[in-house]
Design an enzyme around this catalytic site. Structure first.
Site, PDB file in Angstrom:
ATOM      1  N   GLU A 285       7.390  39.799  33.592  1.00 24.38           N
ATOM      2  CA  GLU A 285       8.615  40.119  33.885  1.00 24.38           C
ATOM      3  C   GLU A 285       8.937  41.439  34.413  1.00 24.38           C
ATOM      4  OE1 GLU A 285      11.902  37.358  31.701  1.00 24.38           O
ATOM      5  OE2 GLU A 285      11.782  39.513  31.057  1.00 24.38           O
ATOM      6  N   HIS A 306     -14.894  28.871  23.670  1.00 20.65           N
ATOM      7  CA  HIS A 306     -15.535  27.585  23.748  1.00 20.65           C
ATOM      8  C   HIS A 306     -14.594  26.697  24.572  1.00 20.65           C
ATOM      9  CE1 HIS A 306     -18.276  28.106  20.263  1.00 20.65           C
ATOM     10  NE2 HIS A 306     -17.692  29.350  20.047  1.00 20.65           N
ATOM     11  N   LYS A 420      17.998  28.859  36.657  1.00 25.51           N
ATOM     12  CA  LYS A 420      19.206  28.361  35.788  1.00 25.51           C
ATOM     13  C   LYS A 420      20.178  28.092  36.864  1.00 25.51           C
ATOM     14  CE  LYS A 420      18.582  32.270  32.558  1.00 25.51           C
ATOM     15  NZ  LYS A 420      19.132  33.663  32.320  1.00 25.51           N
TER      16      LYS A 420
HETATM   17  O1  PA5 Z   1      13.783  39.917  28.923  1.00 20.45           O
HETATM   18  C1  PA5 Z   1      14.723  39.502  29.287  1.00 20.45           C
HETATM   19  O2  PA5 Z   1      15.757  39.982  29.911  1.00 20.45           O
HETATM   20  C2  PA5 Z   1      14.591  38.020  29.020  1.00 20.45           C
HETATM   21  O3  PA5 Z   1      13.521  37.281  28.740  1.00 20.45           O
HETATM   22  C3  PA5 Z   1      15.902  37.574  28.082  1.00 20.45           C
HETATM   23  O4  PA5 Z   1      15.583  38.321  26.838  1.00 20.45           O
HETATM   24  C4  PA5 Z   1      16.082  35.990  28.116  1.00 20.45           C
HETATM   25  O5  PA5 Z   1      16.402  35.482  28.937  1.00 20.45           O
HETATM   26  C5  PA5 Z   1      17.249  35.750  26.841  1.00 20.45           C
HETATM   27  O6  PA5 Z   1      18.329  36.381  27.278  1.00 20.45           O
HETATM   28  P1  PA5 Z   1      19.420  36.663  26.324  1.00 20.45           P
HETATM   29  O7  PA5 Z   1      19.086  37.492  25.518  1.00 20.45           O
HETATM   30  O8  PA5 Z   1      20.856  37.177  27.131  1.00 20.45           O
HETATM   31  O9  PA5 Z   1      19.861  35.324  25.683  1.00 20.45           O
END
Ligand code: PA5
Length: 444
Positions: A285, A306, A420
């Protein structure tokens, strides 16, 4: 207590001149991070967290964990991505992936709201059964679909079991300080709330209440966890040229530029598996944007030798491995002499399994480097909270520096929104009407 880096197994893949050549870029990325002058600099709160965390909230986390450990047999942690992986990774690192079955003290800890699978959610409901339970819903935005759906289900169950008022004492919300649906709901219903700081992104949030409450409920020492991170922070606060996180960032960028586009995080400990998942989010990310970024993968050896061992040894040569060794196992066993020696294993008599595991690593690192896969070796002392805090801080810092070297903003995640929008349109969420027909036509 620091994380060590060993570049011995990069011989033949990287030479000193390459490290010297990239040094100015590392220094610049390091300065950009430390001086807060780079893209995403409003998300640098994680850097000082080990020292500058909210002491009042920390005390409330302790108190809530104590109450939950007294009044709950099951604790359900609801969250996804950065609001899920860190807590689970930490609990499994400290107490094993079998902690619930091993009946560690305190409640069983389960994770929900990290998928939209009805099968997975039903299983956790079944695990709660008639038991006394509490929940911690974690969502910085307060609007993420996966945890919101799970929260609706578990809140309903709690209210049925304990009544509205009783349920309110068993619901803990970790969310934005002031904004969002979850915060509003919590304030209205009187749920205890904890804060995801504005300047800390999801994947950097494990050392906030996001990770700390579940970790404390599991019975781990969160003071030691913060102390380990603080020690690592102090260790890394020197000069970029002697800093292990800078070195790691430098080496992975050199390898990337030489066509090694996949980094495989390797552990020889099954309880490290969720740490690999946490690391994959941290890297993927942070760096996977603008058409760039190492692809983060992971394996647990010797298990995956394995299954994935063949590919790593002889498949496409676009890989490198980063091995994380934990010097001291959580427990050890000695292999005993067998009078018959029917299995031919008496040559191992008197040897510990940790010794055998070490030899598996040594044999593998030599085989894989012979096969053209460079290996970086990191190590941490043990499975203690302090080592874990150090590892977390080390990786957070290294990936931030690495991201700046790559020329991207390591702290945003614009691409996560695409699925989304489509999902909301296809589900008929108000406001997405225009996209719906077009998407449905594409699916025909
Ligand atoms: O690192 C990030 O920003 C994402 O992985 C969020 O943590 C994830 O999408 C969950 O978001 P939220 O905490 O707003 O529900």
């Amino acid at each position: 207590m620091s994380v060590k880096i060993d570049l011995h197994h990069l011989a033949g893949f990287i030479d000193d001149s390459e490290l010297s050549a990239i040094a100015p870029q590392v220094r610049l990325a390091h300065e950009t991070l430390v001086n807060g002058t780079g893209a995403g600099n409003d998300f640098l709160g994680w850097m000082d967290l080990p020292e500058k965390y909210d002491r009042e909230e920390f005390a409330r986390i302790h108190a809530a964990a104590k109450k939950i450990r007294t009044d709950s047999e099951v604790f359900v942690v609801i969250g996804i991505g950065g609001s899920y992986l860190g807590a689970r990774a930490a609990i499994e690192y400290l107490q094993s992936q079998n902690r619930n079955a091993l009946k560690k003290t305190g409640p069983q800890v389960y994770f929900a709201g990290n998928s939209l699978s009805p099968s997975a959610l039903s299983e956790i409901l079944e695990l709660c059964g008639e038991k006394d339970f509490s929940i911690n819903v974690i969502s910085k935005s307060g609007t993420t679909t996966e945890p919101a759906v799970a929260f609706r289900v578990f809140r309903g169950l709690l209210e049925k079991k304990y009544g509205k008022q009783g349920a309110a004492k068993r619901i803990y919300c970790t969310t934005d300080r002031a904004r969002g649906t979850l915060k509003q709901l919590a304030d209205r219903e009187g749920f205890e709330t904890f804060v995801v700081p504005d300047n800390v992104g999801g994947r950097y949030s494990v050392l906030t209440a996001v990770g700390l409450l579940p970790i404390a409920v599991a019975g781990a020492d969160i003071d030691a966890l913060m102390a380990g991170a603080a020690e690592e922070r102090a260790e890394l606060n020197g000069d970029a040229s002697s800093d292990a996180s800078c070195l790691y960032a430098a080496v992975r960028n050199i390898l990337y530029r030489k066509g090694k586009e996949t980094e495989i995080l390797v552990s020889y400990e099954p309880r490290f598996q969720m740490m690999c998942e946490w690391w994959k989010q941290l890297c993927g990310e942070s760096e996977g944007k603008n058409g760039k970024g190492l692809f983060p993968a992971s394996v647990v050896f010797s298990t995956d030798l394995h299954s994935m061992g063949q590919y790593i040894q002889q498949g496409r040569r676009s890989l490198f491995e980063t091995v994380v060794l934990i010097d001291k196992p959580a427990a050890d066993l000695t292999i005993e002499e067998d009078a018959d020696n029917a299995d031919g294993l008496n040559f191992l008599s008197g040897k510990t399994m940790s010794y055998v595991n070490r030899k598996a690593f040594e044999g593998t690192v030599l085989a894989h480097t012979d096969g053209g896969v460079p290996n970086i070796v990191l190590s941490a002392p043990d499975f203690s909270e302090k080592s874990l805090g150090a590892l977390i801080y080390f990786f957070e810092r290294a990936i931030a520096i690495s991201g700046y070297m790559l020329g991207i903003n390591p702290f945003d995640q614009p691409g996560v929104e695409s699925y989304k929008k489509n999902m909301f349109a296809l589900l008929g969420k108000p406001g997405y009407e225009n996209e719906k027909a077009n998407l449905e036509a594409r699916l025909k």
